[in-house]
Design a protein around this motif. Structure first.
Motif, PDB file in Angstrom:
ATOM      1  N   ARG A 278       0.827  -1.135   0.086  1.00 48.02           N
ATOM      2  CA  ARG A 278       0.051   0.106  -0.100  1.00 48.02           C
ATOM      3  C   ARG A 278       0.794   1.431  -0.156  1.00 48.02           C
ATOM      4  NH1 ARG A 278      -5.526   0.675   1.257  1.00 48.02           N
ATOM      5  NH2 ARG A 278      -5.939   3.009   1.666  1.00 48.02           N
ATOM      6  N   THR A 279       1.894   1.518   0.751  1.00 44.68           N
ATOM      7  CA  THR A 279       2.651   2.500   1.063  1.00 44.68           C
ATOM      8  C   THR A 279       3.548   2.605  -0.167  1.00 44.68           C
ATOM      9  OG1 THR A 279       2.873   2.162   3.366  1.00 44.68           O
ATOM     10  CG2 THR A 279       4.447   3.531   2.365  1.00 44.68           C
ATOM     11  N   ALA A 280       4.113   1.512  -0.789  1.00 36.49           N
ATOM     12  CA  ALA A 280       4.904   1.820  -1.944  1.00 36.49           C
ATOM     13  C   ALA A 280       4.214   2.258  -3.130  1.00 36.49           C
ATOM     14  CB  ALA A 280       5.641   0.428  -2.240  1.00 36.49           C
ATOM     15  N   THR A 281       2.904   1.664  -3.278  1.00 31.13           N
ATOM     16  CA  THR A 281       2.269   1.951  -4.592  1.00 31.13           C
ATOM     17  C   THR A 281       1.657   3.289  -4.630  1.00 31.13           C
ATOM     18  OG1 THR A 281       0.185   0.913  -3.476  1.00 31.13           O
ATOM     19  CG2 THR A 281       1.549  -0.423  -5.113  1.00 31.13           C
ATOM     20  N   GLU A 282       1.484   3.981  -3.233  1.00 28.11           N
ATOM     21  CA  GLU A 282       1.111   5.114  -3.132  1.00 28.11           C
ATOM     22  C   GLU A 282       2.354   6.050  -3.304  1.00 28.11           C
ATOM     23  OE1 GLU A 282      -0.352   5.493   0.904  1.00 28.11           O
ATOM     24  OE2 GLU A 282      -2.358   4.985   0.414  1.00 28.11           O
ATOM     25  N   LYS A 283       3.706   5.694  -2.982  1.00 35.48           N
ATOM     26  CA  LYS A 283       4.743   6.801  -3.323  1.00 35.48           C
ATOM     27  C   LYS A 283       4.870   6.437  -4.862  1.00 35.48           C
ATOM     28  CE  LYS A 283       6.764   6.373   1.316  1.00 35.48           C
ATOM     29  NZ  LYS A 283       7.980   5.920   2.077  1.00 35.48           N
ATOM     30  N   GLY A 284       4.694   5.139  -5.344  1.00 33.37           N
ATOM     31  CA  GLY A 284       4.930   5.033  -6.589  1.00 33.37           C
ATOM     32  C   GLY A 284       4.086   5.811  -7.783  1.00 33.37           C
ATOM     33  N   ALA A 285       2.925   5.934  -7.313  1.00 32.57           N
ATOM     34  CA  ALA A 285       1.834   6.727  -8.112  1.00 32.57           C
ATOM     35  C   ALA A 285       2.557   8.065  -7.990  1.00 32.57           C
ATOM     36  CB  ALA A 285       0.547   6.796  -7.373  1.00 32.57           C
ATOM     37  N   LYS A 286       2.782   8.650  -6.908  1.00 35.09           N
ATOM     38  CA  LYS A 286       3.452  10.106  -6.742  1.00 35.09           C
ATOM     39  C   LYS A 286       4.658  10.254  -7.830  1.00 35.09           C
ATOM     40  CE  LYS A 286       5.234  13.656  -3.688  1.00 35.09           C
ATOM     41  NZ  LYS A 286       5.436  13.977  -2.163  1.00 35.09           N
ATOM     42  N   ALA A 287       5.298   9.005  -7.813  1.00 29.97           N
ATOM     43  CA  ALA A 287       6.655   9.196  -8.641  1.00 29.97           C
ATOM     44  C   ALA A 287       6.308   9.178 -10.084  1.00 29.97           C
ATOM     45  CB  ALA A 287       7.573   7.892  -8.291  1.00 29.97           C
ATOM     46  N   VAL A 288       5.409   8.252 -10.446  1.00 28.14           N
ATOM     47  CA  VAL A 288       4.720   8.535 -11.806  1.00 28.14           C
ATOM     48  C   VAL A 288       4.321   9.795 -12.294  1.00 28.14           C
ATOM     49  CG1 VAL A 288       2.933   7.544 -13.288  1.00 28.14           C
ATOM     50  CG2 VAL A 288       4.189   5.945 -11.778  1.00 28.14           C
ATOM     51  N   ARG A 289       3.609  10.414 -11.356  1.00 28.97           N
ATOM     52  CA  ARG A 289       2.910  11.743 -11.573  1.00 28.97           C
ATOM     53  C   ARG A 289       4.126  12.813 -11.950  1.00 28.97           C
ATOM     54  NH1 ARG A 289      -0.661  10.237  -7.387  1.00 28.97           N
ATOM     55  NH2 ARG A 289      -2.529   9.775  -8.129  1.00 28.97           N
ATOM     56  N   GLU A 290       5.192  12.619 -11.135  1.00 28.90           N
ATOM     57  CA  GLU A 290       6.467  13.491 -11.232  1.00 28.90           C
ATOM     58  C   GLU A 290       7.353  13.060 -12.171  1.00 28.90           C
ATOM     59  OE1 GLU A 290       7.779  13.630  -7.180  1.00 28.90           O
ATOM     60  OE2 GLU A 290       5.938  14.765  -6.690  1.00 28.90           O
ATOM     61  N   ARG A 291       7.194  12.046 -13.129  1.00 23.66           N
ATOM     62  CA  ARG A 291       8.025  11.541 -13.944  1.00 23.66           C
ATOM     63  C   ARG A 291       9.316  11.166 -13.537  1.00 23.66           C
ATOM     64  NH1 ARG A 291       6.131  13.918 -18.840  1.00 23.66           N
ATOM     65  NH2 ARG A 291       4.557  15.584 -18.504  1.00 23.66           N
ATOM     66  N   ARG A 292       9.041  10.387 -12.322  1.00 22.81           N
ATOM     67  CA  ARG A 292      10.080   9.632 -11.904  1.00 22.81           C
ATOM     68  C   ARG A 292      10.039   7.957 -11.840  1.00 22.81           C
ATOM     69  NH1 ARG A 292      10.380   9.689  -6.806  1.00 22.81           N
ATOM     70  NH2 ARG A 292       8.490  11.185  -6.326  1.00 22.81           N
ATOM     71  N   ILE A 293      11.008   7.395 -11.588  1.00 25.10           N
ATOM     72  CA  ILE A 293      10.629   5.737 -11.857  1.00 25.10           C
ATOM     73  C   ILE A 293      10.346   5.336 -10.347  1.00 25.10           C
ATOM     74  CG2 ILE A 293      11.826   3.804 -12.507  1.00 25.10           C
ATOM     75  CD1 ILE A 293      11.553   5.898 -14.540  1.00 25.10           C
TER      76      ILE A 293
END
Length: 352
Positions: A278-293
């Motif tokens: 849950r935590t990693a996918t939330e952070k991952g979603a933020k990374a996708v929005r910010e054009r990060r991996i």
């Protein structure tokens, strides 16, 4: 119902909302079309705003295709109807019969194509005005010209104030990732806290993930026809990321189908894995929005938990390994130079 409607309205009240942009375009085009129609020396000025509103859709591809279909259908419908009136020298009664026939054809054929329906509508209008004694020379040029005006207004409005789907793809992919992560985490948690297959939180998370997936698919389909250059998410990357999340969804549904019954032996490390997902996918979603991996270190750490046992439910043990692979493939899809994948799963131990 009213509070839900108000919440939906408030949710869309921002400049980047496609709904708000479409409403703004429609309002501006309707007012402009009405003023232009009134200023032009024709007797049916309302045709311009009517044509524009009938053409406009929230996305570019439908607006463009409907504009072309409406103009072509109008020209052909007016031409056929005018030719029929000229050939038959139709009076009011015959014109009325032809109008009824055109309306019937429209209802019969409207599901086949916008072009066909518009041709029938244009013919219907010409025949209907013929029943009032108006000559085709009064109606045909007006109908065609005002349809052109309405179509141009619709296209200009979209060019001036567009709502492209292509720049939104990253945001929608992030929304899907976050929703899928919540669904997966809910399923995995119930291996640590068995409650049976009737888990309301799992059902709610599943429906949210489906909505996010549907929004992504709809946006990708609309973006495919847009004359907009890709901004950081190529078509190949979008396809690969979609494949990874689709596979993650399939694995999660398989794990959900095998949820342990209430009172079954729990898998304690699954709770840590659920929190990590849950935590990693939330952070991952933020990374996708910010054009990060996105990175999945927390998930891999949870998979390396030494309390995993070979006696644990094999579905969650093998499923977690597959989930890790899906997340890794998602990062690889978004990275032009992806790192080597690490498909580690829970260690296969002989005891707790």
């Amino acid at each position: 119902m009213i509070p839900a409607a108000l919440r939906s309205i408030r949710k869309e009240l921002h400049p980047n909302s496609p709904v708000t942009r479409h409403a703004t375009r429609s309002t501006a085009v309707t007012a402009t079309g009405y003023l232009l129609g009134a200023a032009l020396p024709f007797g049916h000025g309302y045709w311009a705003p009517l044509a524009a509103v009938m053409i406009m859709r929230p996305d570019f591809s439908q607006t463009y295709s409907r504009a072309v279909a409406r103009l072509a259908g109008t020209v052909i419908g007016v031409g056929v109807a005018t030719g029929a009136l000229q050939a038959t020298h139709a009076g009011p009664h015959l014109s009325a019969a032809l109008a009824v026939a055109s309306a019937g054809l429209m209802y019969l054929l409207m599901s086949s194509a916008q072009f066909v329906a518009q041709a029938c509508i244009a013919a219907y209008v010409v025949f209907l005005l013929g029943t009032a004694g108006e000559q085709w020379t009064q109606t045909a040029p007006e109908r065609i010209l005002l349809t052109v005006v309405g179509g141009l207004l619709a296209m200009v409005a979209y060019a001036v104030y567009p709502a492209w789907e292509t720049p939104r793809l990253r945001t929608l992919l992030a929304d899907w990732l976050a929703a899928q992560g919540r669904y997966t985490a809910a399923v995995v948690r119930h291996y640590a806290e068995p409650v049976g297959k009737a888990a309301p939180d799992v059902r709610e998370a599943l429906l949210a993930a489906r909505d996010a997936r549907a929004a992504w698919h709809a946006a990708v389909a609309r973006a495919a026809d847009e004359p907009v250059r890709q901004r950081g998410l190529s078509r190949v990357a979008a396809d690969d990321a979609e494949d990874a999340l689709m596979q993650m969804g399939r694995v999660t549904m398989l794990m959900e189908a095998h949820l342990p019954e209430r009172g079954a032996r729990s898998v304690p490390p699954a709770a840590r894995l659920a929190d990590a997902l849950r935590t990693a996918t939330e952070k991952g979603a933020k990374a996708v929005r910010e054009r990060r991996i996105p990175r999945w270190d927390a998930v891999r750490d949870a998979l390396d938990d030494p309390t995993w046992s070979i006696a644990d439910d094999p579905v969650v043990r093998h499923g977690s390994r597959m989930l890790n692979r899906c997340l890794t493939e998602l990062s690889e899809a978004l990275d032009p130079t992806p790192p080597s994948s690490d498909d580690r799963g829970p260690p296969q131990r002989s005891g707790t």
